[in-house]
Design an enzyme around this catalytic site. Sequence first.
Site, PDB file in Angstrom:
ATOM      1  N   SER A 201      -8.315  95.898  -1.845  1.00  0.00           N
ATOM      2  CA  SER A 201      -7.393  95.503  -2.898  1.00  0.00           C
ATOM      3  C   SER A 201      -6.231  94.690  -2.306  1.00  0.00           C
ATOM      4  O   SER A 201      -6.461  93.619  -1.757  1.00  0.00           O
ATOM      5  CB  SER A 201      -6.893  96.749  -3.639  1.00  0.00           C
ATOM      6  OG  SER A 201      -6.270  96.404  -4.851  1.00  0.00           O
ATOM      7  N   ASP A 227     -13.359  95.054  -3.063  1.00  0.00           N
ATOM      8  CA  ASP A 227     -13.084  95.140  -4.490  1.00  0.00           C
ATOM      9  C   ASP A 227     -11.778  94.483  -4.910  1.00  0.00           C
ATOM     10  O   ASP A 227     -10.950  95.092  -5.600  1.00  0.00           O
ATOM     11  CB  ASP A 227     -13.104  96.594  -4.970  1.00  0.00           C
ATOM     12  CG  ASP A 227     -13.517  96.683  -6.448  1.00  0.00           C
ATOM     13  OD1 ASP A 227     -14.518  96.046  -6.800  1.00  0.00           O
ATOM     14  OD2 ASP A 227     -12.834  97.365  -7.218  1.00  0.00           O
ATOM     15  N   HIS A 358     -13.118 101.710  -8.067  1.00  0.00           N
ATOM     16  CA  HIS A 358     -12.309 100.721  -7.354  1.00  0.00           C
ATOM     17  C   HIS A 358     -12.210 101.052  -5.864  1.00  0.00           C
ATOM     18  O   HIS A 358     -12.219 100.152  -5.026  1.00  0.00           O
ATOM     19  CB  HIS A 358     -10.919 100.666  -7.980  1.00  0.00           C
ATOM     20  CG  HIS A 358      -9.985  99.702  -7.319  1.00  0.00           C
ATOM     21  ND1 HIS A 358     -10.324  98.381  -7.066  1.00  0.00           N
ATOM     22  CD2 HIS A 358      -8.724  99.861  -6.833  1.00  0.00           C
ATOM     23  CE1 HIS A 358      -9.299  97.766  -6.465  1.00  0.00           C
ATOM     24  NE2 HIS A 358      -8.333  98.650  -6.315  1.00  0.00           N
TER      25      HIS A 358
END
Length: 400
Positions: A201, A227, A358
């Site tokens: 992220s 992700d 996630h």
Amino acid sequence: MSHLQKAWAKNRLGTMPIETFDELEEEEETDPVPEMTEHFDDDSSSASSASSTGTIIPSPSQNLFARPQGVPRGRTLQPIPWTTYFERELFLHDDAAPQSPKIHAYLTSPVGQGPLFVMHHGGGSSGLSFAVVGDHIRKRLPAAGILSLDARGHGSTTVPEGQAVDLSLETLASDLLTAIKLTQKEMKWAELPPIILVGHSMGGAVVTELARSSKLGSSVLGYAVLDVVEGSAIDALQHMQSYLSMRPTGFQTLEAGIEWHTRSRTIRSSISARTSVPSLLSLCEDEPGDTRPWKWRTDLAATKPYWENWFVGLSAKFLAARGGKLLLLAGTDRLDTELTIGQMQGKYNLQVFPDAGHFIHEDLPEKTAISLVDFYRRNDRSALVLPPKVSELLKRGEKV
């Protein structure tokens, strides 16, 4: 059957001893199923477990869940200490820059010519989010080292008192470079080992920024982003405030914080949650009588001014930086146009884990580790055998 056959059978059965069936005795004679050791991975998502090739789902009555390295067995919420995964923790500070942060990092050193996987977590997480996946990497590549740091404003990394926490992309990338250099100095490495940068992220934007700068030179073999895609990340920012408003402001106990992460499926592996969540919370005793004294270490809402700075232009940077490129996603719907075209042109490797949320590396640490180790092996220059130069052949008197 004739009358004579019936008479013979009746006479024969009458001479045989009658044996009674004892169910307990029958069970005792049955060979028991040998006890097995479970891999150090607990994907609480039944979907992810069932989809794994060759996965055996044992009966609850069978004692198949022996935890290595002292990890308690059963459905416990007991925190797992960092010492289970790393050989040491480091507090790194650049004495030449007094205003620089004291960076907290976890390290397991590489062995021999082994690579160093440098991990950077996402917003609100900590270096321990890569603890379990790092353990799986070393199971498949024992010579590998793992360096995983807490970003400023996260975990146990601190900034000088009174200084505002700067979470701009440029600052975070500079901190990561400093942490790598100071680790080299602390460990007295003559030169940096081959490096694979891995970021989740926000951390994906950080490692991409560092790779693009080329400040680590040829030490970087490649970088992996987990992700995060520019388009979907910017779209998701619109819902971030709503998510934060629904998140608990605190927890009654540390175990309650761990349970919330698994029940909400924020982290789908209980082992990962028990490892990383304790570093996300701190006991706040400033308010007597507070029924939820365990508060978040990082105020995610306060990072809002930096959100667009992290992600705008990320896709172009990811494709342009030098080195091998790996993108791990929880779904193909996260791809934006620029990355879709780049993937069709073969500019990077893409792998999708539809069973993960996630936090791919925490939900499916073993599968993530397999992808990262394979990525390293594809980019390992030490395995290359280059043909000799023409000048060398001429010196040896060989024909060209």
